[in-house]
Scaffold this motif. Structure first.
Motif, PDB file in Angstrom:
ATOM      1  N   MET A   1      50.195  34.453  47.411  1.00 43.81           N
ATOM      2  CA  MET A   1      49.492  35.690  47.053  1.00 43.81           C
ATOM      3  C   MET A   1      50.444  36.875  47.210  1.00 43.81           C
ATOM      4  O   MET A   1      51.165  36.987  48.198  1.00 43.81           O
ATOM      5  CB  MET A   1      48.266  35.885  47.962  1.00 43.81           C
ATOM      6  N   TRP A   2      50.420  37.758  46.189  1.00 43.15           N
ATOM      7  CA  TRP A   2      51.328  38.902  46.227  1.00 43.15           C
ATOM      8  C   TRP A   2      50.777  39.970  47.166  1.00 43.15           C
ATOM      9  O   TRP A   2      49.637  40.392  47.044  1.00 43.15           O
ATOM     10  CB  TRP A   2      51.484  39.485  44.828  1.00 43.15           C
ATOM     11  N   SER A   3      51.618  40.415  48.085  1.00 41.13           N
ATOM     12  CA  SER A   3      51.254  41.487  48.995  1.00 41.13           C
ATOM     13  C   SER A   3      51.960  42.771  48.569  1.00 41.13           C
ATOM     14  O   SER A   3      52.857  42.751  47.725  1.00 41.13           O
ATOM     15  CB  SER A   3      51.657  41.129  50.429  1.00 41.13           C
ATOM     16  N   ILE A   4      51.535  43.889  49.164  1.00 33.46           N
ATOM     17  CA  ILE A   4      52.163  45.179  48.871  1.00 33.46           C
ATOM     18  C   ILE A   4      53.656  45.122  49.194  1.00 33.46           C
ATOM     19  O   ILE A   4      54.502  45.622  48.452  1.00 33.46           O
ATOM     20  CB  ILE A   4      51.486  46.305  49.669  1.00 33.46           C
ATOM     21  N   ARG A   5      53.986  44.458  50.303  1.00 33.88           N
ATOM     22  CA  ARG A   5      55.385  44.376  50.718  1.00 33.88           C
ATOM     23  C   ARG A   5      56.223  43.604  49.696  1.00 33.88           C
ATOM     24  O   ARG A   5      57.342  43.997  49.375  1.00 33.88           O
ATOM     25  CB  ARG A   5      55.482  43.730  52.092  1.00 33.88           C
ATOM     26  N   HIS A   8      56.695  45.699  46.508  1.00 34.04           N
ATOM     27  CA  HIS A   8      57.689  46.740  46.763  1.00 34.04           C
ATOM     28  C   HIS A   8      59.095  46.148  46.818  1.00 34.04           C
ATOM     29  O   HIS A   8      60.043  46.723  46.257  1.00 34.04           O
ATOM     30  CB  HIS A   8      57.364  47.440  48.081  1.00 34.04           C
ATOM     31  N   LYS A   9      59.230  44.995  47.457  1.00 35.23           N
ATOM     32  CA  LYS A   9      60.543  44.369  47.633  1.00 35.23           C
ATOM     33  C   LYS A   9      61.177  44.010  46.296  1.00 35.23           C
ATOM     34  O   LYS A   9      62.328  44.375  46.023  1.00 35.23           O
ATOM     35  CB  LYS A   9      60.398  43.127  48.509  1.00 35.23           C
ATOM     36  N   TYR A  10      60.448  43.316  45.430  1.00 40.46           N
ATOM     37  CA  TYR A  10      61.043  42.823  44.194  1.00 40.46           C
ATOM     38  C   TYR A  10      61.242  43.931  43.166  1.00 40.46           C
ATOM     39  O   TYR A  10      62.221  43.913  42.402  1.00 40.46           O
ATOM     40  CB  TYR A  10      60.191  41.684  43.624  1.00 40.46           C
ATOM     41  N   PHE A 225      52.538  54.866  55.606  1.00 37.66           N
ATOM     42  CA  PHE A 225      51.420  55.606  56.185  1.00 37.66           C
ATOM     43  C   PHE A 225      50.144  54.774  56.349  1.00 37.66           C
ATOM     44  O   PHE A 225      49.483  54.859  57.382  1.00 37.66           O
ATOM     45  CB  PHE A 225      51.109  56.842  55.321  1.00 37.66           C
ATOM     46  N   VAL A 226      49.782  53.995  55.346  1.00 38.44           N
ATOM     47  CA  VAL A 226      48.504  53.289  55.387  1.00 38.44           C
ATOM     48  C   VAL A 226      48.580  52.036  56.240  1.00 38.44           C
ATOM     49  O   VAL A 226      47.718  51.796  57.103  1.00 38.44           O
ATOM     50  CB  VAL A 226      48.039  52.931  53.963  1.00 38.44           C
ATOM     51  N   THR A 227      49.609  51.211  56.037  1.00 36.68           N
ATOM     52  CA  THR A 227      49.710  49.945  56.767  1.00 36.68           C
ATOM     53  C   THR A 227      49.751  50.139  58.279  1.00 36.68           C
ATOM     54  O   THR A 227      49.016  49.445  59.015  1.00 36.68           O
ATOM     55  CB  THR A 227      50.933  49.152  56.287  1.00 36.68           C
ATOM     56  N   PRO A 228      50.604  51.045  58.833  1.00 36.97           N
ATOM     57  CA  PRO A 228      50.582  51.240  60.297  1.00 36.97           C
ATOM     58  C   PRO A 228      49.223  51.700  60.812  1.00 36.97           C
ATOM     59  O   PRO A 228      48.788  51.274  61.891  1.00 36.97           O
ATOM     60  CB  PRO A 228      51.663  52.312  60.525  1.00 36.97           C
ATOM     61  N   ALA A 229      48.528  52.561  60.039  1.00 41.58           N
ATOM     62  CA  ALA A 229      47.219  53.045  60.486  1.00 41.58           C
ATOM     63  C   ALA A 229      46.214  51.898  60.538  1.00 41.58           C
ATOM     64  O   ALA A 229      45.402  51.810  61.478  1.00 41.58           O
ATOM     65  CB  ALA A 229      46.723  54.142  59.531  1.00 41.58           C
ATOM     66  N   ARG A 230      46.269  51.034  59.535  1.00 44.12           N
ATOM     67  CA  ARG A 230      45.363  49.887  59.538  1.00 44.12           C
ATOM     68  C   ARG A 230      45.666  48.961  60.701  1.00 44.12           C
ATOM     69  O   ARG A 230      44.751  48.421  61.351  1.00 44.12           O
ATOM     70  CB  ARG A 230      45.488  49.124  58.220  1.00 44.12           C
TER      71      ARG A 230
END
Length: 241
Positions: A1-5, A8-10, A225-230
């Motif tokens: 499954m494709w994640s945000i990370r 962003h990486k590819y 910003f969003v990932t650390p807050a979650r």
């Protein structure tokens, strides 16, 4: 499954190379354009302008008679050729045409004339030349008038002179200038037109690169910003007894 990370990486891997090319080509655009070292910098040979006995209006009338139609002339200028003077007439929806300024005859640049015109624009020590007629664009000649004579000289750091068959236009280039032009064309994907002959492809590529850049920026800010807050909220929920 494709994640945000992963997204962003590819995207970053691909666009990182594109950004590097943009930085290099953009830097080249603000630097002075290299001048071919073999180009002649001294005065050209004098021409006998008295040979232009026809007026510009007469030249246009002769051209209209030869073509059998009235022209919407956009410009006219005197063009010195090796053995005569000519008018270059540019009209709407017509290729540029050369009219002999003395006789009114249409002039087509021949291979021998192209070699002589090219010789006038380079130093005497450049060496022998080879002439060929080019009728389509290629990676080595991506833009410019067609058909055109390609006059390549044996010496002079790859000096090439392009002479237009219809209008005797002259473009002098060499290996350094060709490399400079290649880097510049990469900046707006103009090289795609030269390599694949597709005139309308570079605009979709620019839009695609812009869209990918937007995704790269959005996913980057999301991870910052969003990932650390979650993660903090999840850690607080787990800490509640």
């Amino acid at each position: 499954m494709w994640s945000i990370r992963k997204i962003h990486k590819y995207i970053a891997i691909v666009l990182g190379f594109v950004f590097l090319i943009w930085i290099v080509s953009g830097t080249m655009m603000v630097l002075p354009k290299p001048t071919p070292k073999a180009i002649k910098t001294g005065p050209m040979q004098p021409y006998d302008v008295s040979a232009a006995t026809l007026s510009p209006a007469d030249a246009i009338a002769r051209l209209e008679g030869n073509l059998g139609q009235e022209l919407e002339v956009m410009g006219i200028k005197v063009v010195p050729l090796p053995d005569r003077m000519a008018y270059e007439v540019r009209a709407r929806r017509q290729r540029p045409a050369l009219v002999d300024a003395g006789t009114g005859d249409l002039v087509t640049v021949t291979q021998d004339m192209a070699a002589r015109i090219a010789r006038e624009h380079v130093r005497e020590d450049v060496g022998e030349s080879a002439v060929e007629l080019i009728e389509s664009h290629s990676p080595t000649y991506p833009w410019g008038a067609l058909p055109v004579y390609r006059v390549a000289f044996e010496a002079g750091q790859g000096t090439i002179v392009y002479v237009g068959q219809a209008d005797a236009s002259v473009t002098v280039t060499d290996l350094r200038q060709q490399l400079w032009a290649l880097l510049i064309s990469v900046h707006d994907f103009g090289i795609v037109r030269a390599l694949f002959g597709i005139q309308s492809l570079h605009t979709p590529l620019l839009l695609l690169a812009a869209a990918a850049s937007l995704v790269l920026v959005v996913t980057g800010y999301y991870m910052v910003f969003v990932t650390p807050a979650r993660r903090r909220r999840k850690a607080k929920r787990r800490a509640v007894p």
